[in-house]
Each structure stands twice: as C-alpha cells, then as structure tokens.
Write an enzyme that holds these catalytic residues in place. Structure first.
Site, PDB file in Angstrom:
ATOM      1  N   GLU A  78       0.846  -1.201   0.000  1.00 41.51           N
ATOM      2  CA  GLU A  78       0.000   0.000   0.000  1.00 41.51           C
ATOM      3  C   GLU A  78       0.880   1.251   0.000  1.00 41.51           C
ATOM      4  O   GLU A  78       1.974   1.260   0.577  1.00 41.51           O
ATOM      5  CB  GLU A  78      -0.926  -0.062   1.226  1.00 41.51           C
ATOM      6  CG  GLU A  78      -1.859   1.090   1.432  1.00 41.51           C
ATOM      7  CD  GLU A  78      -2.864   1.327   0.304  1.00 41.51           C
ATOM      8  OE1 GLU A  78      -2.427   1.517  -0.844  1.00 41.51           O
ATOM      9  OE2 GLU A  78      -4.077   1.359   0.577  1.00 41.51           O
ATOM     10  N   ASP A  79       0.381   2.287  -0.630  1.00 38.51           N
ATOM     11  CA  ASP A  79       1.139   3.545  -0.690  1.00 38.51           C
ATOM     12  C   ASP A  79       1.058   4.328   0.620  1.00 38.51           C
ATOM     13  O   ASP A  79       2.058   4.811   1.126  1.00 38.51           O
ATOM     14  CB  ASP A  79       0.662   4.411  -1.870  1.00 38.51           C
ATOM     15  CG  ASP A  79      -0.858   4.585  -1.906  1.00 38.51           C
ATOM     16  OD1 ASP A  79      -1.558   4.068  -1.013  1.00 38.51           O
ATOM     17  OD2 ASP A  79      -1.347   5.239  -2.843  1.00 38.51           O
ATOM     18  N   ASP A 115      -4.039   6.146   5.772  1.00 39.21           N
ATOM     19  CA  ASP A 115      -4.487   7.461   6.244  1.00 39.21           C
ATOM     20  C   ASP A 115      -5.531   7.216   7.339  1.00 39.21           C
ATOM     21  O   ASP A 115      -5.170   6.932   8.478  1.00 39.21           O
ATOM     22  CB  ASP A 115      -5.024   8.209   5.018  1.00 39.21           C
ATOM     23  CG  ASP A 115      -5.429   9.636   5.302  1.00 39.21           C
ATOM     24  OD1 ASP A 115      -4.960  10.201   6.287  1.00 39.21           O
ATOM     25  OD2 ASP A 115      -6.229  10.198   4.520  1.00 39.21           O
ATOM     26  N   PHE A 164      -1.427  16.599   2.833  1.00 39.98           N
ATOM     27  CA  PHE A 164      -1.813  15.823   1.661  1.00 39.98           C
ATOM     28  C   PHE A 164      -0.587  15.604   0.782  1.00 39.98           C
ATOM     29  O   PHE A 164       0.084  16.548   0.382  1.00 39.98           O
ATOM     30  CB  PHE A 164      -2.935  16.493   0.872  1.00 39.98           C
ATOM     31  CG  PHE A 164      -3.620  15.502  -0.018  1.00 39.98           C
ATOM     32  CD1 PHE A 164      -4.613  14.671   0.478  1.00 39.98           C
ATOM     33  CD2 PHE A 164      -3.228  15.357  -1.344  1.00 39.98           C
ATOM     34  CE1 PHE A 164      -5.211  13.713  -0.334  1.00 39.98           C
ATOM     35  CE2 PHE A 164      -3.829  14.402  -2.159  1.00 39.98           C
ATOM     36  CZ  PHE A 164      -4.821  13.586  -1.650  1.00 39.98           C
ATOM     37  N   ARG A 174       1.067  11.907 -10.067  1.00 37.82           N
ATOM     38  CA  ARG A 174       1.561  10.547  -9.775  1.00 37.82           C
ATOM     39  C   ARG A 174       2.985  10.336 -10.283  1.00 37.82           C
ATOM     40  O   ARG A 174       3.728   9.503  -9.775  1.00 37.82           O
ATOM     41  CB  ARG A 174       0.663   9.500 -10.453  1.00 37.82           C
ATOM     42  CG  ARG A 174      -0.717   9.378  -9.861  1.00 37.82           C
ATOM     43  CD  ARG A 174      -1.375   8.096 -10.353  1.00 37.82           C
ATOM     44  NE  ARG A 174      -2.824   8.113 -10.173  1.00 37.82           N
ATOM     45  CZ  ARG A 174      -3.451   7.753  -9.050  1.00 37.82           C
ATOM     46  NH1 ARG A 174      -2.760   7.347  -8.016  1.00 37.82           N
ATOM     47  NH2 ARG A 174      -4.769   7.795  -8.972  1.00 37.82           N
TER      48      ARG A 174
HETATM   49  P1  IMP Z   1      -7.664   5.724   3.932  1.00 38.26           P
HETATM   50  O1  IMP Z   1      -8.803   4.801   3.648  1.00 38.26           O
HETATM   51  O2  IMP Z   1      -8.122   7.043   4.479  1.00 38.26           O
HETATM   52  O3  IMP Z   1      -6.587   5.107   4.810  1.00 38.26           O
HETATM   53  O4  IMP Z   1      -7.029   6.129   2.557  1.00 38.26           O
HETATM   54  C1  IMP Z   1      -6.352   5.240   1.836  1.00 38.26           C
HETATM   55  C2  IMP Z   1      -6.151   5.675   0.402  1.00 38.26           C
HETATM   56  O5  IMP Z   1      -6.434   7.049   0.171  1.00 38.26           O
HETATM   57  C3  IMP Z   1      -4.690   5.497   0.100  1.00 38.26           C
HETATM   58  O6  IMP Z   1      -4.454   4.198  -0.369  1.00 38.26           O
HETATM   59  C4  IMP Z   1      -4.447   6.563  -0.928  1.00 38.26           C
HETATM   60  O7  IMP Z   1      -4.699   6.032  -2.218  1.00 38.26           O
HETATM   61  C5  IMP Z   1      -5.430   7.644  -0.600  1.00 38.26           C
HETATM   62  N1  IMP Z   1      -4.757   8.703   0.193  1.00 38.26           N
HETATM   63  C6  IMP Z   1      -4.782   8.882   1.536  1.00 38.26           C
HETATM   64  N2  IMP Z   1      -4.035   9.941   1.911  1.00 38.26           N
HETATM   65  C7  IMP Z   1      -3.510  10.427   0.768  1.00 38.26           C
HETATM   66  C8  IMP Z   1      -2.602  11.508   0.497  1.00 38.26           C
HETATM   67  O8  IMP Z   1      -2.109  12.247   1.371  1.00 38.26           O
HETATM   68  N3  IMP Z   1      -2.297  11.690  -0.809  1.00 38.26           N
HETATM   69  C9  IMP Z   1      -2.792  10.906  -1.815  1.00 38.26           C
HETATM   70  N4  IMP Z   1      -3.618   9.892  -1.592  1.00 38.26           N
HETATM   71  C10 IMP Z   1      -3.985   9.653  -0.319  1.00 38.26           C
HETATM   72 MG    MG Z   2      -4.012   3.693  -2.274  1.00 42.15          MG
END
Ligand code: IMP
Ligand code: MG
Length: 174
Positions: free
Chosen positions: A99-100, A103, A152, A165
């Site tokens: 995973e990248d 959050d 962000f 990207r």
């Molecule tokens: P979560 O469900 O809030 O943990 O978000 C997960 C997904 O949201 C990640 O896999 C990212 O693809 C995207 N995401 C969350 N934070 C960021 C950010 O700071 N920049 C870009 N994409 C984000």
């Molecule tokens: Mg992602």
C-alpha cells in the site's frame, strides 16, 4: 493546465530509495522460499510495488486490486468497494499487501478483512507511508517506510485528482 498548487518535496527520491531497500531486506528475510503473492493496491502503489519487487530476488507472484474509497479531492468517502478484483487464488498462500499510504485506515482495513475471508496462510501489510494522526480504525503495519505528517501527499504514485503521480519525490500540496 493544472489548477493545483505547486508541490514541495517532503521525501526525496534518494530517501525513498533507501527506505525501499530497507523494506526489501526485511521482506526477503521473512518470505524467502515461501513464494508469496504481493498484492498491489491500485493505483497509488504501482511505483512502490515496481521498485520493491525488483529488489526481491526470490520467486514471488504479483496481483493487483483496485478499490474505490475516495471521490474527488482529499477526503475518503469511507464507502469502499472492489472495482477491479484479484485473479489469483489466495487461499492457503502467503499474502503481502503493498500500500502507498495508510491514512484513516478505512481502505486497508476493508481490504485486509476481504482477504482474510479468502483464508490465506498468512496476511501482512507493507505500507510506504503512514499518517497516524488521521486514523479512524486501528491498523497493524508490518513493514513501514515512513511516518508522515498530516499533510496531503502527492508523487511517487500518489495523486491529487489524478495529477502528480509521476513526480519522482513525495511532495506536499498545501
Ligand atoms: P484511507 O482509507 O483514508 O486510509 O485512505 C487510503 C487511500 O487514500 C490510500 O491508499 C491513498 O490512495 C489515498 N490517500 C490517503 N491519503 C492520501 C494523500 O495524502 N495523498 C494521496 N492519496 C492519499
Ligand atoms: Mg491507495
């Protein structure tokens, strides 16, 4: 032309490269000889996955899954679904999710739950970045690159409305 603000560098390509090397060494130690399936969470993790697996010099398989969670912009909708599924049989396999960024944790918790139901032999998570300040559900990250501030991020696969990207560094947009 982009209407987004200009990103500033948070993690340089050299810092990312060093972190990917460290993670690859940890993963190799744990998975050598196990022929794991590495699952790349699209789209944001494609660059990280590509760099990571080049350093894993042992037999492994790759697969890809795409989830929708974000609408446009910076906030997770919280409603997650699989929009492009796996092709691999996960049952009985050692599965490592790539995973990248974690959050709120909602996306990865959904995915880990979805995979756990398929009865893998083992299931672990490797995340390049972690934004713990925004967590809404607990997540265990087995292999972590960086803890990042509540900003962000874009670049190295991460986007803002599909832009940025291709940046080689991880940057902050205000
Ligand atoms: P979560 O469900 O809030 O943990 O978000 C997960 C997904 O949201 C990640 O896999 C990212 O693809 C995207 N995401 C969350 N934070 C960021 C950010 O700071 N920049 C870009 N994409 C984000
Ligand atoms: Mg992602």
């Amino acid at each position: 032309m982009s209407s987004q603000p200009k990103p500033r560098i948070l993690l340089t390509r050299d810092e990312i490269e060093a972190a990917v090397k460290r993670l690859a060494a940890e993963i190799k130690k744990d998975y050598y000889g196990k022929q794991p399936i590495l699952i790349c969470v699209l789209k944001g993790s494609f660059m990280f996955m590509a760099d990571l697996i080049r350093l894993l010099d042992f037999p492994l398989e790759v697969d890809f899954i795409r989830l929708s969670s974000y609408g446009r912009g910076r906030e997770s909708s919280g409603k997650i679904k699989v929009v492009q599924g796996l092709r691999s049989e996960v049952k009985g396999r050692d599965v490592l999710v790539i995973e990248d960024i974690v959050d709120t944790g909602l996306t990865i918790s959904f995915l880990l739950g979805y995979l756990r139901k398929k009865k893998p032999a083992s299931l672990k998570l490797c995340a390049l970045t972690d934004k713990p300040s925004r967590r809404r559900t607990p997540v265990t990250i087995d292999y972590l690159g960086f803890t990042v501030p509540n900003k962000f991020l874009v670049g190295y696969g991460l986007d803002l409305d599909e832009e940025f990207r291709n940046l080689p560094d991880i940057c902050v947009v205000e």
